[in-house]
Scaffold this active site. Structure first.
Site, PDB file in Angstrom:
ATOM      1  N   ILE A  39       9.009   5.017   1.000  1.00 52.20           N
ATOM      2  CA  ILE A  39       9.317   3.690   1.526  1.00 52.20           C
ATOM      3  C   ILE A  39       8.507   2.619   0.811  1.00 52.20           C
ATOM      4  O   ILE A  39       9.024   1.544   0.483  1.00 52.20           O
ATOM      5  CB  ILE A  39       9.058   3.655   3.050  1.00 52.20           C
ATOM      6  CG1 ILE A  39      10.091   4.521   3.789  1.00 52.20           C
ATOM      7  CG2 ILE A  39       9.119   2.220   3.576  1.00 52.20           C
ATOM      8  CD1 ILE A  39       9.818   4.686   5.272  1.00 52.20           C
ATOM      9  N   TYR A  77       0.051  10.982  15.257  1.00 56.44           N
ATOM     10  CA  TYR A  77       0.771   9.993  14.433  1.00 56.44           C
ATOM     11  C   TYR A  77       1.348   8.897  15.323  1.00 56.44           C
ATOM     12  O   TYR A  77       1.195   7.707  15.027  1.00 56.44           O
ATOM     13  CB  TYR A  77       1.873  10.717  13.668  1.00 56.44           C
ATOM     14  CG  TYR A  77       2.855   9.825  12.935  1.00 56.44           C
ATOM     15  CD1 TYR A  77       2.520   9.247  11.716  1.00 56.44           C
ATOM     16  CD2 TYR A  77       4.130   9.582  13.459  1.00 56.44           C
ATOM     17  CE1 TYR A  77       3.423   8.447  11.039  1.00 56.44           C
ATOM     18  CE2 TYR A  77       5.036   8.786  12.784  1.00 56.44           C
ATOM     19  CZ  TYR A  77       4.679   8.220  11.575  1.00 56.44           C
ATOM     20  OH  TYR A  77       5.581   7.424  10.908  1.00 56.44           O
ATOM     21  N   THR A 103       0.840  -1.202   0.000  1.00 50.73           N
ATOM     22  CA  THR A 103       0.000   0.000   0.000  1.00 50.73           C
ATOM     23  C   THR A 103       0.875   1.253   0.000  1.00 50.73           C
ATOM     24  O   THR A 103       1.963   1.272   0.554  1.00 50.73           O
ATOM     25  CB  THR A 103      -0.949   0.018   1.212  1.00 50.73           C
ATOM     26  OG1 THR A 103      -0.204   0.162   2.417  1.00 50.73           O
ATOM     27  CG2 THR A 103      -1.757  -1.265   1.279  1.00 50.73           C
ATOM     28  N   GLY A 104       0.386   2.280  -0.681  1.00 54.20           N
ATOM     29  CA  GLY A 104       1.148   3.527  -0.792  1.00 54.20           C
ATOM     30  C   GLY A 104       2.492   3.310  -1.452  1.00 54.20           C
ATOM     31  O   GLY A 104       3.528   3.724  -0.935  1.00 54.20           O
ATOM     32  N   SER A 105       2.467   2.671  -2.632  1.00 53.34           N
ATOM     33  CA  SER A 105       3.734   2.227  -3.239  1.00 53.34           C
ATOM     34  C   SER A 105       4.145   2.996  -4.490  1.00 53.34           C
ATOM     35  O   SER A 105       4.930   2.508  -5.300  1.00 53.34           O
ATOM     36  CB  SER A 105       3.659   0.728  -3.553  1.00 53.34           C
ATOM     37  OG  SER A 105       2.448   0.367  -4.176  1.00 53.34           O
ATOM     38  N   THR A 106       3.661   4.223  -4.645  1.00 52.00           N
ATOM     39  CA  THR A 106       4.092   5.027  -5.792  1.00 52.00           C
ATOM     40  C   THR A 106       5.289   5.914  -5.462  1.00 52.00           C
ATOM     41  O   THR A 106       5.867   6.533  -6.348  1.00 52.00           O
ATOM     42  CB  THR A 106       2.948   5.909  -6.322  1.00 52.00           C
ATOM     43  OG1 THR A 106       2.511   6.788  -5.273  1.00 52.00           O
ATOM     44  CG2 THR A 106       1.778   5.056  -6.804  1.00 52.00           C
TER      45      THR A 106
END
Length: 264
Positions: free
Chosen positions: A19, A154, A13-16
């Site tokens: 990290i 966070y 996830t969030g791989s564009t």
């Protein structure tokens, strides 16, 4: 070392970028077919095409979805009902004073950093248990165990991920499914690099000099005294996804550059 994860399928996830992209790249380097995720279809598709060129023996696919949106998350699961590896990397962060964190902000962080990942686990973990094989990794932060006080909303969610990973790990007893958490320290994402470049706009300074100066002035407690490279986290994640890492169970794995001063 061969990691023996050739032809596995991984949803990162969030791989564009950042990290997440680095983890996806290192998995693809090992022959894993990566499902690239982000909210922008165009950005995801650009990343997919980039991976096809760089790793032509793999089959990266577009997994565009806003994972906070339950309907979009369910559509993604329906499109890709089974994965061998799930890396819950997506998250939001922002420096905020405690008094400025409203209930809506707390809720947004909980939904984005915890519930979205949990929603994916609720679907994919039972499938992994059925086949007695699979890997789930959460990306947390050193702030999960050493809150700086600069972004309490966070830190709370990253601490939650440690607890969730341990709870899920207890369900994997006697199988080859593992659930672990990586806690990176300060990492050189694209955004961090641009911030440092803007702080030290002296063109005669190379980036390594700017980085060293920034660390000395702002993060003196770091033993590494440089930012962790996303690719370093990617290599660790790839190892944890391999059959060679079966003994890691519900483990909070620190890759913090020595930021946390305690033994445990």
């Amino acid at each position: 070392m061969k990691l023996d994860i050739l032809n596995k399928t991984a949803l990162v996830t969030g791989s564009t970028k950042g990290i997440g992209k680095a983890i996806a790249k290192e998995l693809a380097r090992e022959g894993v077919n990566v499902l690239i995720n982000g909210r922008s279809h165009e950005e995801v598709e650009r990343t997919v095409q980039e991976f096809k060129l760089e790793f032509p023996l793999t089959s990266p696919k577009n997994a565009t979805a806003d994972l906070v949106n339950v309907q979009e998350r369910e559509q993604l699961i329906k499109k890709y009902p089974k994965v061998d590896i799930l890396v819950n990397n997506m998250g939001i962060y922002e420096i905020m004073q405690y008094e400025d964190v409203t209930d809506d902000v707390w809720r947004a962080y909980f939904e984005t950093n915890v519930l979205a990942a949990n929603g994916l686990c609720k679907h994919y973990l039972p499938k992994m248990l059925e086949s007695e094989g699979g890997r789930i990794i959460f990306i947390a932060s050193e702030e999960a165990v050493m809150p700086s006080g600069q972004m309490p909303q966070y830190c709370m969610t990253k601490s939650m991920l440690l607890s969730l990973a341990k709870s899920l790990s207890l369900l994997t007893k006697g199988t080859e499914v593992t659930v672990n958490t990586i806690m990176p320290g300060p990492t050189l994402s694209e955004n961090v690099q641009s911030i440092i470049e803007s702080i030290y706009n002296d063109e005669s300074m190379v980036f390594s000099e700017k980085e060293k100066k920034f660390m000395a002035q702002n993060l003196p407690q770091s033993e590494l005294q440089r930012f962790i490279r996303p690719s370093e986290i990617g290599r660790l994640a790839s190892f944890l996804c391999s059959p060679h890492a079966s003994a890691f169970r519900g483990s909070p794995i620190r890759m913090d550059g020595g930021m946390v001063p305690t033994i445990f």
